[in-house]
Design a protein around this motif. Structure first.
Motif, PDB file in Angstrom:
ATOM      1  N   TYR A 196      18.677  -5.751   4.539  1.00 21.57           N
ATOM      2  CA  TYR A 196      17.458  -5.330   4.184  1.00 21.57           C
ATOM      3  C   TYR A 196      17.111  -5.835   2.824  1.00 21.57           C
ATOM      4  O   TYR A 196      18.055  -5.993   2.012  1.00 21.57           O
ATOM      5  N   PHE A 197      15.625  -5.619   2.445  1.00 23.46           N
ATOM      6  CA  PHE A 197      15.435  -5.759   0.981  1.00 23.46           C
ATOM      7  C   PHE A 197      14.275  -4.793   0.900  1.00 23.46           C
ATOM      8  O   PHE A 197      13.560  -4.586   1.838  1.00 23.46           O
ATOM      9  N   ALA A 198      14.153  -4.378  -0.543  1.00 18.54           N
ATOM     10  CA  ALA A 198      12.850  -3.392  -0.574  1.00 18.54           C
ATOM     11  C   ALA A 198      12.223  -3.956  -1.843  1.00 18.54           C
ATOM     12  O   ALA A 198      12.910  -4.261  -2.911  1.00 18.54           O
ATOM     13  N   LEU A 199      10.973  -3.739  -1.877  1.00 22.76           N
ATOM     14  CA  LEU A 199      10.155  -4.281  -2.768  1.00 22.76           C
ATOM     15  C   LEU A 199       9.381  -3.054  -3.446  1.00 22.76           C
ATOM     16  O   LEU A 199       8.685  -2.237  -2.695  1.00 22.76           O
ATOM     17  N   PRO A 200       9.287  -2.781  -4.767  1.00 20.60           N
ATOM     18  CA  PRO A 200       8.462  -1.593  -5.116  1.00 20.60           C
ATOM     19  C   PRO A 200       7.258  -2.053  -4.978  1.00 20.60           C
ATOM     20  O   PRO A 200       6.519  -3.122  -5.176  1.00 20.60           O
ATOM     21  N   ILE A 201       6.279  -1.121  -4.569  1.00 20.89           N
ATOM     22  CA  ILE A 201       4.732  -1.053  -4.504  1.00 20.89           C
ATOM     23  C   ILE A 201       4.290   0.149  -5.133  1.00 20.89           C
ATOM     24  O   ILE A 201       4.905   1.112  -5.445  1.00 20.89           O
ATOM     25  N   ASP A 202       2.852   0.000  -5.652  1.00 19.52           N
ATOM     26  CA  ASP A 202       2.251   1.009  -6.393  1.00 19.52           C
ATOM     27  C   ASP A 202       2.395   2.210  -5.491  1.00 19.52           C
ATOM     28  O   ASP A 202       1.868   2.092  -4.252  1.00 19.52           O
ATOM     29  N   GLU A 203       2.227   3.280  -6.197  1.00 22.02           N
ATOM     30  CA  GLU A 203       1.920   4.688  -5.590  1.00 22.02           C
ATOM     31  C   GLU A 203       0.651   4.706  -5.076  1.00 22.02           C
ATOM     32  O   GLU A 203      -0.307   4.439  -5.905  1.00 22.02           O
ATOM     33  N   PRO A 204       0.462   4.794  -3.723  1.00 23.33           N
ATOM     34  CA  PRO A 204      -0.906   4.995  -3.173  1.00 23.33           C
ATOM     35  C   PRO A 204      -1.620   6.311  -3.881  1.00 23.33           C
ATOM     36  O   PRO A 204      -0.942   7.423  -4.039  1.00 23.33           O
ATOM     37  N   ASP A 205      -2.966   5.950  -4.190  1.00 25.06           N
ATOM     38  CA  ASP A 205      -3.637   6.987  -4.808  1.00 25.06           C
ATOM     39  C   ASP A 205      -5.124   7.252  -4.260  1.00 25.06           C
ATOM     40  O   ASP A 205      -5.705   8.103  -4.693  1.00 25.06           O
ATOM     41  N   CYS A 206      -5.095   6.541  -3.180  1.00 28.09           N
ATOM     42  CA  CYS A 206      -6.695   6.782  -2.552  1.00 28.09           C
ATOM     43  C   CYS A 206      -6.280   6.186  -1.241  1.00 28.09           C
ATOM     44  O   CYS A 206      -5.411   5.596  -0.933  1.00 28.09           O
ATOM     45  N   ARG A 207      -7.555   6.453  -0.156  1.00 26.64           N
ATOM     46  CA  ARG A 207      -7.317   6.182   1.149  1.00 26.64           C
ATOM     47  C   ARG A 207      -7.230   4.478   1.317  1.00 26.64           C
ATOM     48  O   ARG A 207      -6.321   4.157   2.223  1.00 26.64           O
ATOM     49  N   LYS A 208      -7.547   3.775   0.435  1.00 28.26           N
ATOM     50  CA  LYS A 208      -7.706   2.309   0.609  1.00 28.26           C
ATOM     51  C   LYS A 208      -6.257   1.959   0.505  1.00 28.26           C
ATOM     52  O   LYS A 208      -5.490   0.921   1.239  1.00 28.26           O
ATOM     53  N   ASP A 209      -5.384   2.463  -0.391  1.00 33.80           N
ATOM     54  CA  ASP A 209      -4.203   2.187  -0.744  1.00 33.80           C
ATOM     55  C   ASP A 209      -3.146   2.640   0.504  1.00 33.80           C
ATOM     56  O   ASP A 209      -2.382   1.859   0.851  1.00 33.80           O
ATOM     57  N   PHE A 210      -3.535   3.801   1.032  1.00 28.52           N
ATOM     58  CA  PHE A 210      -2.845   4.282   2.349  1.00 28.52           C
ATOM     59  C   PHE A 210      -3.085   3.361   3.542  1.00 28.52           C
ATOM     60  O   PHE A 210      -2.173   3.124   4.374  1.00 28.52           O
ATOM     61  N   ASP A 211      -4.365   2.682   3.485  1.00 28.79           N
ATOM     62  CA  ASP A 211      -4.601   1.822   4.729  1.00 28.79           C
ATOM     63  C   ASP A 211      -3.699   0.741   4.534  1.00 28.79           C
ATOM     64  O   ASP A 211      -3.299  -0.138   5.691  1.00 28.79           O
ATOM     65  N   TYR A 212      -3.498   0.132   3.274  1.00 21.08           N
ATOM     66  CA  TYR A 212      -2.729  -1.200   3.139  1.00 21.08           C
ATOM     67  C   TYR A 212      -1.109  -0.763   3.587  1.00 21.08           C
ATOM     68  O   TYR A 212      -0.637  -1.510   4.099  1.00 21.08           O
ATOM     69  N   ILE A 213      -0.650   0.609   3.411  1.00 22.18           N
ATOM     70  CA  ILE A 213       0.519   0.856   3.740  1.00 22.18           C
ATOM     71  C   ILE A 213       0.588   0.891   5.297  1.00 22.18           C
ATOM     72  O   ILE A 213       1.447   0.433   5.879  1.00 22.18           O
ATOM     73  N   ARG A 214      -0.607   1.315   5.876  1.00 21.11           N
ATOM     74  CA  ARG A 214      -0.351   1.465   7.308  1.00 21.11           C
ATOM     75  C   ARG A 214      -0.504   0.239   7.923  1.00 21.11           C
ATOM     76  O   ARG A 214       0.175  -0.190   8.769  1.00 21.11           O
ATOM     77  N   TRP A 215      -1.214  -1.108   7.211  1.00 21.47           N
ATOM     78  CA  TRP A 215      -0.828  -2.255   7.782  1.00 21.47           C
ATOM     79  C   TRP A 215       0.463  -2.750   7.628  1.00 21.47           C
ATOM     80  O   TRP A 215       0.989  -3.556   8.491  1.00 21.47           O
ATOM     81  N   TYR A 216       1.149  -2.579   6.647  1.00 21.90           N
ATOM     82  CA  TYR A 216       2.739  -2.792   6.306  1.00 21.90           C
ATOM     83  C   TYR A 216       3.277  -2.464   7.601  1.00 21.90           C
ATOM     84  O   TYR A 216       4.033  -3.232   8.217  1.00 21.90           O
ATOM     85  N   LEU A 217       2.999  -1.087   7.913  1.00 22.48           N
ATOM     86  CA  LEU A 217       3.758  -0.327   9.088  1.00 22.48           C
ATOM     87  C   LEU A 217       3.550  -0.810  10.484  1.00 22.48           C
ATOM     88  O   LEU A 217       4.129  -0.598  11.322  1.00 22.48           O
ATOM     89  N   LEU A 218       2.486  -1.842  10.319  1.00 22.60           N
ATOM     90  CA  LEU A 218       2.018  -2.163  11.829  1.00 22.60           C
ATOM     91  C   LEU A 218       2.624  -3.632  12.069  1.00 22.60           C
ATOM     92  O   LEU A 218       2.861  -3.847  13.085  1.00 22.60           O
TER      93      LEU A 218
END
Length: 146
Positions: free
Chosen positions: A31-53
């Protein structure tokens, strides 16, 4: 008749002078892990949701830092769990040590998300339901009539 696999010793059972990698199945090369910005709004969480799709992606939080984790094996990992390009491996591999590696299989994270539903639920718990949405799930669609 099946042959029993050897039991992997605990880190504390391996001599300090021994190479811990000799006992490992190269978890760090799978595996590899990349740091991402801590989500602080719904839009940020939507990007993370996209990653998990996407297949073989997850997100975790460790010591307050957020990471995108991509579960994929290095192209040069050999069947014996050794590096096939050891002498010419990238600098990130050269810098990696077993001091804080995940040799033990009991590694846990503060938060770990594997599905888009998990991150959406966490987002809703953090921010409350979206405007116009109740706290209940949407009404499921009915089954087709046969």
């Amino acid at each position: 008749m099946t042959t029993a696999l050897p039991i992997k010793p605990r880190r504390s059972q391996v001599a300090d002078v021994a190479n811990l990698c000799e006992y490992c199945t190269a978890k760090c090369c799978r595996y590899f892990a990349l740091p991402i910005d801590e989500p602080d709004c719904r839009k940020d969480f939507d990007y993370i949701r996209w990653y998990l799709l996407h297949d073989r992606a997850s997100v975790f939080v460790d010591e307050g830092d957020w990471y995108l984790l991509v579960h994929t094996t290095c192209k040069h990992l050999q069947d014996d769990h050794r590096c096939g390009i050891y002498e010419t491996r990238p600098q990130i591999c050269r810098d990696y040590t077993t001091d804080g590696c995940e040799y033990e299989d009991d590694w846990v994270y503060e938060k770990y998300f594997e599905t888009p539903e998990q991150i959406a639920e966490y987002c809703d718990a953090r921010f409350g339901p979206e405007p116009g949405q109740g706290v209940r799930s949407r009404k499921p669609t009915g089954l087709p009539m046969v």
